[in-house]
Every structure is written in structure tokens, then in C-alpha cells.
Design a protein around this motif. Sequence first.
Motif, PDB file in Angstrom:
ATOM      1  N   ASN A  15      11.276 -12.465 -22.865  1.00 56.39           N
ATOM      2  CA  ASN A  15      12.449 -11.739 -22.388  1.00 56.39           C
ATOM      3  C   ASN A  15      13.233 -11.240 -23.597  1.00 56.39           C
ATOM      4  OD1 ASN A  15      15.214 -11.197 -21.546  1.00 56.39           O
ATOM      5  ND2 ASN A  15      14.668 -12.159 -19.596  1.00 56.39           N
ATOM      6  N   PRO A  16      13.429  -9.923 -23.736  1.00 59.13           N
ATOM      7  CA  PRO A  16      14.099  -9.398 -24.929  1.00 59.13           C
ATOM      8  C   PRO A  16      15.549  -9.853 -25.059  1.00 59.13           C
ATOM      9  CG  PRO A  16      13.834  -7.681 -23.270  1.00 59.13           C
ATOM     10  CD  PRO A  16      13.049  -8.861 -22.793  1.00 59.13           C
ATOM     11  N   GLU A  17      16.171 -10.233 -23.939  1.00 56.90           N
ATOM     12  CA  GLU A  17      17.564 -10.661 -23.997  1.00 56.90           C
ATOM     13  C   GLU A  17      17.709 -12.136 -24.352  1.00 56.90           C
ATOM     14  OE1 GLU A  17      19.439  -9.619 -20.350  1.00 56.90           O
ATOM     15  OE2 GLU A  17      19.177  -7.451 -20.639  1.00 56.90           O
ATOM     16  N   THR A  18      16.879 -12.971 -23.694  1.00 58.98           N
ATOM     17  CA  THR A  18      16.987 -14.415 -23.927  1.00 58.98           C
ATOM     18  C   THR A  18      16.028 -14.912 -25.000  1.00 58.98           C
ATOM     19  OG1 THR A  18      15.347 -14.955 -22.230  1.00 58.98           O
ATOM     20  CG2 THR A  18      17.641 -14.708 -21.516  1.00 58.98           C
ATOM     21  N   GLN A  19      15.014 -14.066 -25.324  1.00 55.44           N
ATOM     22  CA  GLN A  19      13.967 -14.444 -26.275  1.00 55.44           C
ATOM     23  C   GLN A  19      13.159 -15.643 -25.784  1.00 55.44           C
ATOM     24  OE1 GLN A  19      13.056 -12.635 -29.145  1.00 55.44           O
ATOM     25  NE2 GLN A  19      14.418 -11.228 -28.033  1.00 55.44           N
ATOM     26  N   LEU A  20      13.166 -15.854 -24.480  1.00 48.78           N
ATOM     27  CA  LEU A  20      12.399 -16.943 -23.889  1.00 48.78           C
ATOM     28  C   LEU A  20      11.156 -16.392 -23.208  1.00 48.78           C
ATOM     29  CD1 LEU A  20      15.283 -19.005 -22.221  1.00 48.78           C
ATOM     30  CD2 LEU A  20      14.125 -19.482 -24.401  1.00 48.78           C
ATOM     31  N   ASP A  21      10.085 -17.181 -23.235  1.00 50.06           N
ATOM     32  CA  ASP A  21       8.862 -16.780 -22.544  1.00 50.06           C
ATOM     33  C   ASP A  21       9.074 -16.885 -21.042  1.00 50.06           C
ATOM     34  OD1 ASP A  21       7.539 -16.298 -24.877  1.00 50.06           O
ATOM     35  OD2 ASP A  21       6.618 -18.288 -24.985  1.00 50.06           O
ATOM     36  N   GLU A  22       8.721 -15.811 -20.331  1.00 47.14           N
ATOM     37  CA  GLU A  22       8.877 -15.797 -18.888  1.00 47.14           C
ATOM     38  C   GLU A  22       7.523 -15.528 -18.229  1.00 47.14           C
ATOM     39  OE1 GLU A  22      11.839 -12.971 -17.765  1.00 47.14           O
ATOM     40  OE2 GLU A  22      13.508 -14.196 -18.523  1.00 47.14           O
ATOM     41  N   PRO A  23       7.072 -16.461 -17.395  1.00 46.72           N
ATOM     42  CA  PRO A  23       5.799 -16.252 -16.694  1.00 46.72           C
ATOM     43  C   PRO A  23       5.988 -15.371 -15.464  1.00 46.72           C
ATOM     44  CG  PRO A  23       6.701 -18.385 -16.118  1.00 46.72           C
ATOM     45  CD  PRO A  23       7.646 -17.786 -17.129  1.00 46.72           C
ATOM     46  N   LYS A  24       5.004 -14.548 -15.186  1.00 45.12           N
ATOM     47  CA  LYS A  24       5.041 -13.693 -14.004  1.00 45.12           C
ATOM     48  C   LYS A  24       3.665 -13.689 -13.354  1.00 45.12           C
ATOM     49  CE  LYS A  24       6.394  -9.094 -12.366  1.00 45.12           C
ATOM     50  NZ  LYS A  24       6.890  -7.745 -12.747  1.00 45.12           N
ATOM     51  N   VAL A  25       3.621 -14.096 -12.078  1.00 47.06           N
ATOM     52  CA  VAL A  25       2.350 -14.133 -11.360  1.00 47.06           C
ATOM     53  C   VAL A  25       1.890 -12.708 -11.079  1.00 47.06           C
ATOM     54  CG1 VAL A  25       1.175 -14.871  -9.251  1.00 47.06           C
ATOM     55  CG2 VAL A  25       2.888 -16.354 -10.297  1.00 47.06           C
ATOM     56  N   LYS A  26       0.654 -12.420 -11.461  1.00 47.57           N
ATOM     57  CA  LYS A  26       0.086 -11.092 -11.253  1.00 47.57           C
ATOM     58  C   LYS A  26      -0.969 -11.067 -10.152  1.00 47.57           C
ATOM     59  CE  LYS A  26       2.084  -8.490 -14.456  1.00 47.57           C
ATOM     60  NZ  LYS A  26       2.734  -7.205 -14.173  1.00 47.57           N
ATOM     61  N   ASP A  27      -1.576 -12.208  -9.923  1.00 39.49           N
ATOM     62  CA  ASP A  27      -2.653 -12.258  -8.943  1.00 39.49           C
ATOM     63  C   ASP A  27      -2.763 -13.698  -8.447  1.00 39.49           C
ATOM     64  OD1 ASP A  27      -4.835 -11.795  -7.369  1.00 39.49           O
ATOM     65  OD2 ASP A  27      -6.271 -11.582  -9.000  1.00 39.49           O
ATOM     66  N   ASN A  28      -2.865 -13.864  -7.153  1.00 45.59           N
ATOM     67  CA  ASN A  28      -3.044 -15.206  -6.591  1.00 45.59           C
ATOM     68  C   ASN A  28      -4.134 -15.172  -5.531  1.00 45.59           C
ATOM     69  OD1 ASN A  28      -1.598 -13.695  -4.778  1.00 45.59           O
ATOM     70  ND2 ASN A  28      -0.004 -15.223  -4.394  1.00 45.59           N
ATOM     71  N   LEU A  29      -5.280 -14.650  -5.919  1.00 45.79           N
ATOM     72  CA  LEU A  29      -6.391 -14.474  -4.992  1.00 45.79           C
ATOM     73  C   LEU A  29      -6.842 -15.808  -4.405  1.00 45.79           C
ATOM     74  CD1 LEU A  29      -8.727 -12.829  -3.706  1.00 45.79           C
ATOM     75  CD2 LEU A  29     -10.041 -13.331  -5.776  1.00 45.79           C
TER      76      LEU A  29
END
Length: 245
Positions: A15-29
Motif C-alpha cells: 500500500n503506497p500510503e501505509t507501506q504495508l503489504d496488503e493481500p488481495k484474493v484474485k481467484d478462489n476456484l
Amino acid sequence: ADTVVSRTIVEVSKNPETQLDEPKVKDNLTVVFADNPQIDSSIGKDLLDIYGIVDKALRDSYDYLSKFRFDPEYSQKLETAFGNNFNREVADKLFDNFAEGNFTNIPTIKIVNRAAIHGGNGAFSTDTGLVYLAVEFLTENYNNTPKITDILLEETGHFVDSQINEIDAPGDEGDIFSELVLGNTLTNEELQALKTENDIITVIRNGQEVTTIRNNGSITLENNNTNILRVATWNIYGGNSINAN
């Protein structure tokens, strides 16, 4: 009991604002195998082999779906497949997600024997929200991924129609959608033939009507069974895969 094979793909970005890694689910087949599917032993394939070919074909369908939003004729093709009265905001949101590589809306796929869908290759049920594929069709086309991809795109078209239209679009909108997403050109005669085709089937299961969208046949649905065996889960973080049994 049904057997379930699931895969989750997560992208991790900073995250460019918090500089924290943020996970995002892209596929849940999730692929569900009906209890004790009858697989021809002579082909030497097991459930994970079948899952593998479905996964490969689905990834190919993802490639087509992710590019479709950028097609210069995107809006025109949607109207050709789904008519002029569909919910454009919902449609754009779906295909925007696909364009961003987010396929979390893709329905769960259930593998059944062909007898369960009366000789069909696949179907989509508006009642269960599941895509059904015949295991015989998958084994017959184990080395013909494009054919399986075609069916998956067709059933995805039926799913999209269920999301953006209150009433099923006239004709076989899934087949039309698949052809257009694949970049194929339909003649006026072919389009009119598909527009007049009836793709709705209603079956009776345990005294209840279940509506399905068919591909070469109708479908009989099994009762949902929560007693499942989780065979494997794939989680992919930043390109590194972690396999768990």
C-alpha cells in the motif's frame, strides 16, 4: 461424499500510503467431484488429473475474459449476446474485475457423470449457481483443451446472463457469448439460429423445480452434501506456491 479440490490465488502488494503489504484474493476456484464419479479406468486418469485439465482450460478462459473488456466492440458484443436491457453497471463491474485478473466471481465447478446431465457436456444452474461438467467429456477431450475452454466460456456466459438480466436472454446466449469472446464471427444465419434456440431446462428433484441452462442436454442435480473431503489447497503468494494436503 463429494470430493473438493480448491485453489486460492492471492496477490500481495504494498500500500503506497501505509507501506504495508496488503493481500488481495484474485481467484478462489473450487472444483467439486460428485460422489464416486465413474471414470474409465482404461484412460489412466484420476481426480487430480481431471482437475488439472479443468484448471488449464479455465486459465485459458481467464485469458480470453481478461482481454474481452478491451475489445473495441465490447459493448456491441454484450448486446448481441445478452440483449439491450441488461444491467450495464453490473456487467462492467464483472468484466472490469476480469480485466484486472480478479476471477473470484467465477462459479464453483461440479464434475458429474454424463448420465446425470442426460448426455450433455455441461450446464449452469441459476438455482445452485454452479457450473456442471461431464467427466466423460473431460476425459474424451483430455488433450483438447480448447474444446473444454469453449464449454467453460459458454457456461460463464450463462452465469453472466444470470447476473445482468432479470429474464434469461433470448436464445443460447452462452454459446453466442463464447463465440464472440473467442473472436469468432457469426453469420446472420448462425446468430439467428442461436437466438431462437431454447436453452432453458427445468427438472424436478425431490419435488422441487430446478432451473438449468444446458449444453447439449438437461441436468439432474444431486443434493448438497456438506460431508466433504478437502483434497488439496493451493495458495500462491507473490509467485511462490505453497501446496497443502
